[in-house]
Design a protein around this motif. Structure first.
Motif, PDB file in Angstrom:
ATOM      1  N   MET A  15      10.734  12.908  26.777  1.00 52.98           N
ATOM      2  CA  MET A  15      11.348  13.115  25.468  1.00 52.98           C
ATOM      3  C   MET A  15      10.270  13.423  24.442  1.00 52.98           C
ATOM      4  SD  MET A  15      12.362   9.230  24.326  1.00 52.98           S
ATOM      5  CE  MET A  15      11.163   8.105  23.601  1.00 52.98           C
ATOM      6  N   ALA A  16      10.664  14.119  23.389  1.00 49.14           N
ATOM      7  CA  ALA A  16       9.764  14.358  22.256  1.00 49.14           C
ATOM      8  C   ALA A  16       9.607  13.063  21.477  1.00 49.14           C
ATOM      9  CB  ALA A  16      10.323  15.455  21.367  1.00 49.14           C
ATOM     10  N   MET A  17       8.349  12.716  21.161  1.00 50.07           N
ATOM     11  CA  MET A  17       8.075  11.459  20.464  1.00 50.07           C
ATOM     12  C   MET A  17       7.411  11.707  19.116  1.00 50.07           C
ATOM     13  SD  MET A  17       6.977   8.978  23.651  1.00 50.07           S
ATOM     14  CE  MET A  17       7.424   7.455  22.810  1.00 50.07           C
ATOM     15  N   GLY A  18       7.823  12.801  18.464  1.00 50.82           N
ATOM     16  CA  GLY A  18       7.332  13.086  17.124  1.00 50.82           C
ATOM     17  C   GLY A  18       6.378  14.257  17.081  1.00 50.82           C
ATOM     18  N   GLY A  19       6.284  14.870  15.917  1.00 46.41           N
ATOM     19  CA  GLY A  19       5.397  16.006  15.715  1.00 46.41           C
ATOM     20  C   GLY A  19       4.539  15.814  14.483  1.00 46.41           C
ATOM     21  N   ALA A  20       3.416  16.518  14.438  1.00 41.35           N
ATOM     22  CA  ALA A  20       2.498  16.408  13.299  1.00 41.35           C
ATOM     23  C   ALA A  20       1.820  17.745  13.047  1.00 41.35           C
ATOM     24  CB  ALA A  20       1.448  15.340  13.566  1.00 41.35           C
ATOM     25  N   HIS A  21       1.539  18.022  11.784  1.00 38.41           N
ATOM     26  CA  HIS A  21       0.817  19.234  11.406  1.00 38.41           C
ATOM     27  C   HIS A  21      -0.691  18.970  11.400  1.00 38.41           C
ATOM     28  CE1 HIS A  21       4.694  20.374   9.114  1.00 38.41           C
ATOM     29  NE2 HIS A  21       4.677  20.986  10.288  1.00 38.41           N
ATOM     30  N   SER A  22      -1.454  20.006  11.609  1.00 36.82           N
ATOM     31  CA  SER A  22      -2.908  19.897  11.530  1.00 36.82           C
ATOM     32  C   SER A  22      -3.336  19.644  10.084  1.00 36.82           C
ATOM     33  CB  SER A  22      -3.562  21.176  12.052  1.00 36.82           C
ATOM     34  OG  SER A  22      -3.112  22.301  11.296  1.00 36.82           O
ATOM     35  N   ILE A  34       4.790  14.324  23.742  1.00 39.76           N
ATOM     36  CA  ILE A  34       5.803  14.148  24.782  1.00 39.76           C
ATOM     37  C   ILE A  34       5.524  12.837  25.509  1.00 39.76           C
ATOM     38  CG2 ILE A  34       6.910  15.144  26.811  1.00 39.76           C
ATOM     39  CD1 ILE A  34       7.099  16.925  24.379  1.00 39.76           C
ATOM     40  N   GLY A  35       6.559  12.032  25.700  1.00 43.65           N
ATOM     41  CA  GLY A  35       6.394  10.764  26.401  1.00 43.65           C
ATOM     42  C   GLY A  35       7.527  10.501  27.362  1.00 43.65           C
ATOM     43  N   VAL A  79      -2.071  19.666  25.711  1.00 39.17           N
ATOM     44  CA  VAL A  79      -3.209  18.752  25.748  1.00 39.17           C
ATOM     45  C   VAL A  79      -2.733  17.426  26.337  1.00 39.17           C
ATOM     46  CG1 VAL A  79      -4.493  19.787  23.847  1.00 39.17           C
ATOM     47  CG2 VAL A  79      -2.751  18.083  23.352  1.00 39.17           C
ATOM     48  N   TYR A  80      -3.678  16.690  26.947  1.00 38.04           N
ATOM     49  CA  TYR A  80      -3.334  15.470  27.658  1.00 38.04           C
ATOM     50  C   TYR A  80      -4.158  14.297  27.139  1.00 38.04           C
ATOM     51  CZ  TYR A  80      -1.344  18.904  30.865  1.00 38.04           C
ATOM     52  OH  TYR A  80      -0.611  19.937  31.409  1.00 38.04           O
ATOM     53  N   PRO A  81      -3.638  13.070  27.266  1.00 34.46           N
ATOM     54  CA  PRO A  81      -4.392  11.897  26.816  1.00 34.46           C
ATOM     55  C   PRO A  81      -5.380  11.392  27.861  1.00 34.46           C
ATOM     56  CG  PRO A  81      -2.210  11.237  27.515  1.00 34.46           C
ATOM     57  CD  PRO A  81      -2.257  12.737  27.623  1.00 34.46           C
ATOM     58  N   PHE A  82      -5.525  12.094  28.964  1.00 35.60           N
ATOM     59  CA  PHE A  82      -6.433  11.709  30.033  1.00 35.60           C
ATOM     60  C   PHE A  82      -7.371  12.883  30.322  1.00 35.60           C
ATOM     61  CE2 PHE A  82      -2.300  13.139  31.628  1.00 35.60           C
ATOM     62  CZ  PHE A  82      -2.655  14.235  32.395  1.00 35.60           C
ATOM     63  N   GLY A  83      -8.294  12.673  31.260  1.00 35.04           N
ATOM     64  CA  GLY A  83      -9.179  13.758  31.661  1.00 35.04           C
ATOM     65  C   GLY A  83     -10.510  13.803  30.950  1.00 35.04           C
ATOM     66  N   GLY A  84     -10.747  12.867  30.024  1.00 36.44           N
ATOM     67  CA  GLY A  84     -12.007  12.865  29.286  1.00 36.44           C
ATOM     68  C   GLY A  84     -13.047  12.004  29.942  1.00 36.44           C
ATOM     69  N   ALA A 113      10.643   3.558  21.372  1.00 35.10           N
ATOM     70  CA  ALA A 113      10.153   2.998  22.631  1.00 35.10           C
ATOM     71  C   ALA A 113       9.535   1.613  22.462  1.00 35.10           C
ATOM     72  CB  ALA A 113       9.123   3.941  23.254  1.00 35.10           C
ATOM     73  N   GLY A 114       9.357   1.160  21.236  1.00 33.81           N
ATOM     74  CA  GLY A 114       8.724  -0.126  21.027  1.00 33.81           C
ATOM     75  C   GLY A 114       7.275  -0.109  21.503  1.00 33.81           C
ATOM     76  N   LEU A 115       6.879  -1.162  22.218  1.00 35.94           N
ATOM     77  CA  LEU A 115       5.520  -1.254  22.745  1.00 35.94           C
ATOM     78  C   LEU A 115       5.394  -0.607  24.127  1.00 35.94           C
ATOM     79  CD1 LEU A 115       4.574  -4.911  21.689  1.00 35.94           C
ATOM     80  CD2 LEU A 115       3.840  -2.772  20.611  1.00 35.94           C
ATOM     81  N   LEU A 116       6.435   0.062  24.585  1.00 36.17           N
ATOM     82  CA  LEU A 116       6.415   0.717  25.894  1.00 36.17           C
ATOM     83  C   LEU A 116       6.126   2.210  25.752  1.00 36.17           C
ATOM     84  CD1 LEU A 116       9.436  -1.068  27.616  1.00 36.17           C
ATOM     85  CD2 LEU A 116       6.985  -1.560  27.882  1.00 36.17           C
ATOM     86  N   ILE A 117       5.223   2.563  24.870  1.00 40.99           N
ATOM     87  CA  ILE A 117       4.843   3.965  24.679  1.00 40.99           C
ATOM     88  C   ILE A 117       4.058   4.443  25.883  1.00 40.99           C
ATOM     89  CG2 ILE A 117       3.562   5.591  23.249  1.00 40.99           C
ATOM     90  CD1 ILE A 117       3.862   3.761  20.913  1.00 40.99           C
ATOM     91  N   SER A 118       4.416   5.623  26.368  1.00 39.68           N
ATOM     92  CA  SER A 118       3.616   6.266  27.408  1.00 39.68           C
ATOM     93  C   SER A 118       3.602   7.762  27.115  1.00 39.68           C
ATOM     94  CB  SER A 118       4.209   6.001  28.801  1.00 39.68           C
ATOM     95  OG  SER A 118       3.425   6.628  29.801  1.00 39.68           O
ATOM     96  N   TYR A 119       2.597   8.184  26.365  1.00 40.91           N
ATOM     97  CA  TYR A 119       2.465   9.607  26.063  1.00 40.91           C
ATOM     98  C   TYR A 119       1.923  10.326  27.302  1.00 40.91           C
ATOM     99  CZ  TYR A 119       2.942   8.340  21.132  1.00 40.91           C
ATOM    100  OH  TYR A 119       3.406   7.865  19.932  1.00 40.91           O
TER     101      TYR A 119
END
Length: 214
Positions: A15-22, A34-35, A79-84, A113-119
């Motif tokens: 699901m989409a979990m919000g958007g933000a502008h640069s 996306i989460g 882009v992903y939250p892993f791989g760094g 999602a509360g504290l169960l966020i998984s982006y």
């Protein structure tokens, strides 16, 4: 745009979990995070990544699933939250969406999602796309009991915002910590919004096993 991405992501348990502008001093872009949705686990467990026995199954699944969603939505990149390292600034982006906030125990809390966020990733779009004008409020602001603060059985997470990772891992590796291992992090599950999110216990256990490192 968020509704369109939700429709594209839902068949995969996302699901989409919000958007933000640069920021103004950067090229105009919009990122949509996306989460995992409550029905994610039933989709993921049918995937080849889940059953092939190779490491980083959810990360590899995300790298396969998200690019087609990005292309269908007209995005420019994933882009992903892993791989760094380096790692993309997902925590900063999450707060900027107006859907995720600092919780009393320091972890991010999401309005749905509360504290169960998984982006699982973020889709980057060129330009500043229209985003919802009305933003959710921090659910912690109306949570009078704040059960998350006292939920950790060994005090690894509290309102000091210090996360004692070694103490947490030692506990879940012990016989006394098997409830956390099989049911999920007690602090995350104590959140009333987490309980409404209704994530399967098997998914919680999977993440706890990955966190423990075995």
């Amino acid at each position: 745009m968020l509704d369109k991405i939700d429709a594209l992501a839902a068949p995969h348990g996302l699901m989409a979990m919000g958007g933000a502008h640069s920021d103004p001093d950067q090229p105009k872009q919009t990122i949509v995070l996306i989460g995992t949705a409550p029905h994610f686990w039933s989709h993921f467990t049918q995937s080849p990544e889940y059953s092939d026995g190779a490491p980083d199954a959810i990360d590899r699944w995300s790298q396969r699933i998200l690019p087609p969603i990005m292309e269908a939505a007209g995005g420019a990149a994933v882009v992903y939250p892993f791989g760094g390292p380096p790692f993309a600034p997902f925590i900063a982006w999450a707060k900027k969406t107006g859907e995720a906030f600092d919780s009393p125990v320091g972890m991010l809390v999401h309005a749905r999602a509360g504290l169960l966020i998984s982006y699982r990733g973020g889709i980057v779009f060129r330009g500043h796309l229209n985003l919802p004008a009305q933003q959710p409020t921090n659910p912690c602001d109306t949570c009078m009991d704040r059960p998350c603060v006292a939920a950790c059985p060994v005090g690894a997470l509290s309102d000091t915002h210090f996360y004692d990772v070694p103490k947490c891992k030692s506990h879940i590796a012990s016989s006394e910590g098997q409830d956390c291992m099989t049911q999920g992090c007690a602090t995350r599950l104590a959140c009333p919004v987490s309980q409404l999110f209704n994530r399967p216990m098997a998914q919680n256990a999977y993440h706890m096993k990955a966190f423990r490192g075995s």
